[in-house]
Design a protein around this motif. Structure first.
Motif, PDB file in Angstrom:
ATOM      1  N   TYR A  51       8.698  -5.474  -3.428  1.00 31.41           N
ATOM      2  CA  TYR A  51       9.082  -6.344  -4.514  1.00 31.41           C
ATOM      3  C   TYR A  51      10.355  -7.098  -3.927  1.00 31.41           C
ATOM      4  CZ  TYR A  51      13.132  -3.033  -4.653  1.00 31.41           C
ATOM      5  OH  TYR A  51      14.090  -2.456  -4.562  1.00 31.41           O
ATOM      6  N   ALA A  78      18.188   0.216  -0.879  1.00 27.76           N
ATOM      7  CA  ALA A  78      16.950   0.030  -1.507  1.00 27.76           C
ATOM      8  C   ALA A  78      15.865  -0.344  -0.745  1.00 27.76           C
ATOM      9  CB  ALA A  78      17.421  -1.180  -2.786  1.00 27.76           C
ATOM     10  N   THR A  79      14.465  -0.059  -1.058  1.00 28.93           N
ATOM     11  CA  THR A  79      13.536  -0.293  -0.037  1.00 28.93           C
ATOM     12  C   THR A  79      13.312  -1.810   0.058  1.00 28.93           C
ATOM     13  OG1 THR A  79      12.122  -0.252  -2.257  1.00 28.93           O
ATOM     14  CG2 THR A  79      12.067   1.763  -1.230  1.00 28.93           C
ATOM     15  N   ARG A 126      18.016   8.474   2.899  1.00 28.14           N
ATOM     16  CA  ARG A 126      16.932   8.613   1.829  1.00 28.14           C
ATOM     17  C   ARG A 126      15.480   8.619   2.154  1.00 28.14           C
ATOM     18  NH1 ARG A 126      16.006   4.456  -3.282  1.00 28.14           N
ATOM     19  NH2 ARG A 126      15.678   5.976  -4.911  1.00 28.14           N
ATOM     20  N   LEU A 130       7.646   7.519  -2.964  1.00 25.78           N
ATOM     21  CA  LEU A 130       6.963   6.920  -4.069  1.00 25.78           C
ATOM     22  C   LEU A 130       6.001   5.738  -3.270  1.00 25.78           C
ATOM     23  CD1 LEU A 130       8.987   8.213  -5.901  1.00 25.78           C
ATOM     24  CD2 LEU A 130       8.944   6.178  -7.379  1.00 25.78           C
ATOM     25  N   LEU A 133       6.482   2.189  -3.721  1.00 26.29           N
ATOM     26  CA  LEU A 133       7.585   1.589  -2.805  1.00 26.29           C
ATOM     27  C   LEU A 133       7.536   1.527  -1.557  1.00 26.29           C
ATOM     28  CD1 LEU A 133      10.475   3.059  -5.158  1.00 26.29           C
ATOM     29  CD2 LEU A 133       9.879   0.958  -5.054  1.00 26.29           C
ATOM     30  N   TYR A 159      13.003  11.157  -2.929  1.00 23.96           N
ATOM     31  CA  TYR A 159      12.960  10.384  -4.283  1.00 23.96           C
ATOM     32  C   TYR A 159      11.232  10.748  -4.309  1.00 23.96           C
ATOM     33  CZ  TYR A 159      12.467   6.852  -7.917  1.00 23.96           C
ATOM     34  OH  TYR A 159      12.350   6.074  -9.000  1.00 23.96           O
ATOM     35  N   HIS A 183      16.994  11.200  -9.824  1.00 27.47           N
ATOM     36  CA  HIS A 183      16.364  10.897 -11.166  1.00 27.47           C
ATOM     37  C   HIS A 183      15.551  12.327 -11.792  1.00 27.47           C
ATOM     38  CE1 HIS A 183      17.509   7.077  -9.633  1.00 27.47           C
ATOM     39  NE2 HIS A 183      16.410   6.773  -9.186  1.00 27.47           N
ATOM     40  N   ARG A 186      12.142  12.991 -11.606  1.00 24.35           N
ATOM     41  CA  ARG A 186      10.942  11.915 -12.252  1.00 24.35           C
ATOM     42  C   ARG A 186      10.244  12.801 -13.308  1.00 24.35           C
ATOM     43  NH1 ARG A 186      10.543   6.753 -11.267  1.00 24.35           N
ATOM     44  NH2 ARG A 186       8.522   6.748 -12.282  1.00 24.35           N
ATOM     45  N   ARG A 219      14.225   4.793 -17.118  1.00 17.78           N
ATOM     46  CA  ARG A 219      12.989   4.662 -16.140  1.00 17.78           C
ATOM     47  C   ARG A 219      12.198   5.700 -16.681  1.00 17.78           C
ATOM     48  NH1 ARG A 219      12.756   2.014 -12.058  1.00 17.78           N
ATOM     49  NH2 ARG A 219      15.004   1.377 -11.337  1.00 17.78           N
ATOM     50  N   PRO A 262      16.211  -1.652 -10.226  1.00 17.57           N
ATOM     51  CA  PRO A 262      14.880  -2.301  -9.690  1.00 17.57           C
ATOM     52  C   PRO A 262      13.715  -1.813 -10.349  1.00 17.57           C
ATOM     53  CG  PRO A 262      15.908  -0.380  -8.233  1.00 17.57           C
ATOM     54  CD  PRO A 262      16.763  -0.730  -9.216  1.00 17.57           C
TER      55      PRO A 262
END
Ligand code: 0GY
Length: 306
Positions: A51, A78-79, A126, A130, A133, A159, A183, A186, A219, A262
């Motif tokens: 993204y 961030a990715t 990290r 996902l 991602l 993650y 998170h 998830r 989220r 994000p």
């Protein structure tokens, strides 16, 4: 400076002018999960990104920190920046000791490169599982990275989607460093908090003694943000899950904003509201102190908090 990048269609920008939180964070609060995006003109986004975000600079992050009454940040790569940690490391260095970083590195990273990141304030890497991602997360490569970073005393942030834990748990158990889960793993909050999937996660946390970020209600929530008429509170469906984690694992929970949030396309949270949400999941001042201050200080600034 104008950015040479065009934001992904449908992507929501972070919330301007967040409200005054209704809850006063205790002194020393650490936001253990936030990011910087670029700015793209200075720190270009990675060619392999999934993204293209809006810019979210270190100065904007530090302004939010001060507005919300946060003392310190942990800035997670961030990715959209791939394994180029420049923007994250620049922000950590500019914080004057008030930030730590979590990097993304490739298996061929050298000890010298890791030493530079460590000196900048990075304390972990990290591993992102996902599929929306990252293209892939080969376990052999991740095991190589884990062996390289372990001597630095770093940890690994993982993650993953809750339904993938069964397949990943053995690999996680083989890693040689402390683990931090993003998170709450998830959870699917339409399922019961007493159901098998969340039960598996809770037992995983117990068995491997991992840290858990009680983050991202916006989220995970299906019920969503508060109603404008005040008839519905914020993210109520996430509350039982977060409360369970905070109460069962009060010495290993962490909190974070996830600013600048994000990949949200439905609604963008008011970060003031995310702070106001905290006492719904950590219901006593003792639990709040552990979640917001004592636990993250022990992990990220050991010896600096008494
Ligand atoms: C998060 C969540 C997400 C994105 C990233 O690095 C990232 O791009 O972490 C997501 O899309 O769920 O933790 O910020």
């Amino acid at each position: 400076m104008s950015t040479p990048f065009t934001k992904t269609p449908g992507w929501l920008d972070w919330y301007q002018n967040p409200s005054e939180p209704a809850f006063a964070l205790p002194p020393g609060t650490v936001d253990t999960h936030c990011h910087v995006f670029g700015p793209g003109a200075e720190f270009p986004y990675a060619p392999e990104r999934k993204y293209t975000p809006c810019d979210a600079s270190k100065d904007q992050l530090f302004a939010l920190r001060d507005h919300l009454g946060i003392s310190r940040n942990v800035i997670v790569q961030a990715t959209c920046h791939g394994a180029d940690n420049s923007a994250m490391a620049d922000a950590v260095k500019a914080s004057g000791g008030r930030a730590r970083g979590i990097a993304t590195v490739r298996p061929d990273v050298t000890d010298a490169e890791l030493a530079v990141l460590d000196e900048a304030g990075v304390r972990g890497v990290r591993f992102n599982f996902l599929k929306r991602l990252v293209n892939s997360a080969p376990k052999d490569d991740l095991a190589v990275i884990a062996r390289k970073i372990a001597p630095l005393g770093w940890h690994i942030v993982i993650y993953f989607e809750s339904q993938d834990l069964a397949e990943l748990e053995g690999f996680f158990g083989s890693l040689p460093t402390p683990l931090v889960v993003d998170h709450m793993g998830r959870p699917d909050v339409t399922q019961s908090v007493d159901g098998p999937e969340f039960g598996r996660f809770l037992r995983f946390v117990e068995r491997h003694d991992v840290w858990v970020k009680v983050s991202c209600p916006e989220r995970l929530s299906v019920s969503g943000p508060p109603a404008l008429d005040g008839e519905r509170e914020a993210y109520t469906d996430v509350v039982p899950f977060a409360r369970r984690v905070v109460e069962e694992f009060h010495d290993s929970v962490l909190w974070g904003t996830d600013w600048p949030h994000p990949n949200l396309t439905d609604h963008m949270p008011d970060d003031g509201l995310l702070v106001s949400y905290v006492p719904h999941v950590a219901v006593t001042s003792e639990l709040q102190q552990k979640l917001l201050v004592d636990n993250p200080m022990r992990l990220y600034w050991p010896g600096e908090w008494v």
